[in-house]
Design a protein around this motif. Structure first.
Motif, mmCIF file in Angstrom:
data_model
loop_
_atom_site.group_PDB
_atom_site.id
_atom_site.type_symbol
_atom_site.label_atom_id
_atom_site.label_comp_id
_atom_site.label_asym_id
_atom_site.label_seq_id
_atom_site.Cartn_x
_atom_site.Cartn_y
_atom_site.Cartn_z
ATOM 1 N N VAL A 157 0.830 -1.219 0.000
ATOM 2 C CA VAL A 157 0.000 0.000 0.000
ATOM 3 C C VAL A 157 0.856 1.258 0.000
ATOM 4 C CG1 VAL A 157 -1.694 1.337 1.292
ATOM 5 C CG2 VAL A 157 -1.933 -1.148 1.118
ATOM 6 N N ALA A 158 0.483 2.169 -0.871
ATOM 7 C CA ALA A 158 1.031 3.524 -0.867
ATOM 8 C C ALA A 158 -0.074 4.476 -0.441
ATOM 9 C CB ALA A 158 1.560 3.899 -2.241
ATOM 10 N N TRP A 159 0.157 5.175 0.644
ATOM 11 C CA TRP A 159 -0.809 6.138 1.152
ATOM 12 C C TRP A 159 -0.445 7.520 0.633
ATOM 13 C CZ3 TRP A 159 -0.654 8.408 6.728
ATOM 14 C CH2 TRP A 159 -1.754 9.243 6.935
ATOM 15 N N ALA A 160 -1.330 8.115 -0.164
ATOM 16 C CA ALA A 160 -1.130 9.479 -0.638
ATOM 17 C C ALA A 160 -1.634 10.431 0.439
ATOM 18 C CB ALA A 160 -1.867 9.697 -1.951
ATOM 19 N N ASN A 161 -0.756 10.820 1.315
ATOM 20 C CA ASN A 161 -1.133 11.610 2.491
ATOM 21 C C ASN A 161 -1.117 13.093 2.144
ATOM 22 O OD1 ASN A 161 -1.700 12.466 5.072
ATOM 23 N ND2 ASN A 161 0.280 11.898 5.934
ATOM 24 N N ARG A 162 -2.098 13.489 1.340
ATOM 25 C CA ARG A 162 -2.150 14.860 0.844
ATOM 26 C C ARG A 162 -2.375 15.882 1.963
ATOM 27 N NH1 ARG A 162 -2.451 14.778 -4.657
ATOM 28 N NH2 ARG A 162 -3.179 12.866 -5.664
ATOM 29 N N HIS B 107 4.291 2.597 2.152
ATOM 30 C CA HIS B 107 4.850 3.846 1.637
ATOM 31 C C HIS B 107 3.898 4.994 1.957
ATOM 32 C CE1 HIS B 107 7.485 1.219 -0.701
ATOM 33 N NE2 HIS B 107 6.398 0.594 -1.122
ATOM 34 N N VAL B 108 4.453 6.143 2.305
ATOM 35 C CA VAL B 108 3.663 7.349 2.547
ATOM 36 C C VAL B 108 4.205 8.441 1.630
ATOM 37 C CG1 VAL B 108 2.904 9.057 4.230
ATOM 38 C CG2 VAL B 108 3.271 6.684 4.956
ATOM 39 N N LEU B 109 3.327 8.985 0.785
ATOM 40 C CA LEU B 109 3.708 9.975 -0.209
ATOM 41 C C LEU B 109 2.866 11.235 -0.040
ATOM 42 C CD1 LEU B 109 3.632 7.597 -3.321
ATOM 43 C CD2 LEU B 109 5.595 8.091 -1.854
ATOM 44 N N ARG B 110 3.339 12.354 -0.550
ATOM 45 C CA ARG B 110 2.556 13.580 -0.531
ATOM 46 C C ARG B 110 1.647 13.695 -1.751
ATOM 47 N NH1 ARG B 110 3.684 17.548 3.147
ATOM 48 N NH2 ARG B 110 1.656 18.266 2.401
ATOM 49 N N ASP B 111 2.021 13.044 -2.850
ATOM 50 C CA ASP B 111 1.195 13.008 -4.049
ATOM 51 C C ASP B 111 1.512 11.717 -4.790
ATOM 52 O OD1 ASP B 111 3.504 13.393 -5.691
ATOM 53 O OD2 ASP B 111 3.306 15.558 -5.491
ATOM 54 N N LEU B 112 1.013 11.574 -6.007
ATOM 55 C CA LEU B 112 1.142 10.302 -6.719
ATOM 56 C C LEU B 112 2.283 10.269 -7.719
ATOM 57 C CD1 LEU B 112 -2.615 9.496 -7.429
ATOM 58 C CD2 LEU B 112 -1.242 9.015 -5.397
ATOM 59 N N SER B 113 3.113 11.294 -7.749
ATOM 60 C CA SER B 113 4.179 11.332 -8.739
ATOM 61 C C SER B 113 5.205 10.214 -8.539
ATOM 62 C CB SER B 113 4.877 12.704 -8.708
ATOM 63 O OG SER B 113 5.379 12.986 -7.412
ATOM 64 N N GLY B 114 5.336 9.696 -7.323
ATOM 65 C CA GLY B 114 6.315 8.638 -7.059
ATOM 66 C C GLY B 114 5.796 7.230 -7.262
ATOM 67 N N ILE B 115 4.555 7.066 -7.693
ATOM 68 C CA ILE B 115 3.975 5.728 -7.849
ATOM 69 C C ILE B 115 4.712 4.883 -8.887
ATOM 70 C CG2 ILE B 115 1.909 4.461 -8.566
ATOM 71 C CD1 ILE B 115 1.809 5.594 -5.712
ATOM 72 N N PRO B 116 5.069 5.400 -10.061
ATOM 73 C CA PRO B 116 5.795 4.552 -11.006
ATOM 74 C C PRO B 116 7.079 3.945 -10.423
ATOM 75 C CG PRO B 116 4.961 6.475 -12.132
ATOM 76 C CD PRO B 116 4.708 6.695 -10.655
ATOM 77 N N ALA B 117 7.810 4.711 -9.640
ATOM 78 C CA ALA B 117 9.035 4.183 -9.028
ATOM 79 C C ALA B 117 8.714 3.063 -8.043
ATOM 80 C CB ALA B 117 9.803 5.303 -8.341
ATOM 81 N N LEU B 118 7.641 3.225 -7.273
ATOM 82 C CA LEU B 118 7.250 2.175 -6.333
ATOM 83 C C LEU B 118 6.795 0.903 -7.057
ATOM 84 C CD1 LEU B 118 5.256 4.156 -3.616
ATOM 85 C CD2 LEU B 118 7.669 3.513 -3.628
ATOM 86 N N ALA B 119 6.282 1.083 -8.270
ATOM 87 C CA ALA B 119 5.833 -0.059 -9.059
ATOM 88 C C ALA B 119 6.981 -0.720 -9.820
ATOM 89 C CB ALA B 119 4.756 0.385 -10.048
ATOM 90 N N GLY B 120 8.187 -0.183 -9.654
ATOM 91 C CA GLY B 120 9.360 -0.797 -10.267
ATOM 92 C C GLY B 120 9.707 -0.276 -11.646
ATOM 93 N N ILE B 121 9.157 0.882 -11.993
ATOM 94 C CA ILE B 121 9.449 1.466 -13.309
ATOM 95 C C ILE B 121 10.652 2.395 -13.219
ATOM 96 C CG2 ILE B 121 8.538 2.905 -15.179
ATOM 97 C CD1 ILE B 121 5.754 1.961 -14.334
#
Length: 227
Positions: A194-199, A213-227
């Motif tokens: 789980v990635a929590w977008a903690n806006r 994972h705790v993120l401020r927005d969704l821009s880092g999702i591709p990296a978390l998905a292994g891209i």
């Protein structure tokens, strides 16, 4: 185990739930709304979620469009506003919520890399189809999974079960993304990564299951998905 499937909550995660009240407040003749739209947006969202949980406990299901209207009625009443035309306008705008700015390029990267992408949401199929088309992101989603397929709201486990059935994948191959702390907790307890977008910069919920994972927005999702 490599991530093959990225699943997103819709409202507050991909779609800006404050946009309806904010847009209406900017329209001519809405001076009263302009003064209180942030409170209306906040209460509208809070009551919307509370009513899904309460209806689940009460075993009295109503679809998310109905719940959204009931929540708006409460939010307007809390500000002393009785305006049928305004209510209709706000509900119309809720069908056309915009996506956060990083969402479209993020989804495009996931699709170009060959990952499965989908929404898993409390929203009705009609609401979600309209909003994603309006936001310009429908083409980068393989599917829209609505709780109306099982007749109960998140965080019931049967809702998360829909992902494995649709994509024939084990929970550990799923990256689940939500801006709702309670949803992130439940999905983590279920077995998703789980990635929590903690806006809103909130503390982690004191519930079983913690986001990986705790993120401020969704821009880092591709990296978390292994891209």
């Amino acid at each position: 185990m490599a991530i093959t499937t990225c699943i997103f909550d819709a409202y507050g995660t991909l779609l800006d739930v404050a946009a309806a009240a904010r847009t209406a407040a900017e329209e001519p003749g809405q001076a009263q709304l302009a003064e209180c739209w942030p409170d209306i947006a906040q209460n509208w969202r809070l009551k919307q979620l509370q009513y899904t949980w309460l209806r689940t406990i009460m075993e009295d299901h109503a679809d998310f469009w109905t719940v959204t209207g009931d929540a708006l009625d409460w939010a307007l009443a809390a500000e002393g506003i009785e305006d049928a035309a305004l209510r209709a306008r706000l509900m119309e705008l809720y069908r056309e919520l915009g996506a956060y700015p990083e969402v479209a390029p993020m989804l495009r990267k996931l699709k170009e890399a060959g990952l499965n992408t989908a929404i898993l949401s409390n929203g009705t199929p009609e609401m979600l189809e309209a909003a994603t088309v309006s936001a310009g992101i429908r083409g980068d989603l393989d599917d829209i999974l609505s709780v109306e397929m099982c007749g109960i709201y998140k965080p019931a486990k049967v809702v998360y079960d829909m992902v494995g059935r649709r994509f024939a994948c084990a929970p550990e191959k799923v990256l689940f993304v939500s801006s709702n702390g309670w949803d992130a907790a439940a999905a983590s307890a279920y077995g998703f990564t789980v990635a929590w977008a903690n806006r809103a910069d909130e503390p982690v919920e004191c519930l079983p299951g913690k986001p990986a994972h705790v993120l401020r927005d969704l821009s880092g999702i591709p990296a978390l998905a292994g891209i």
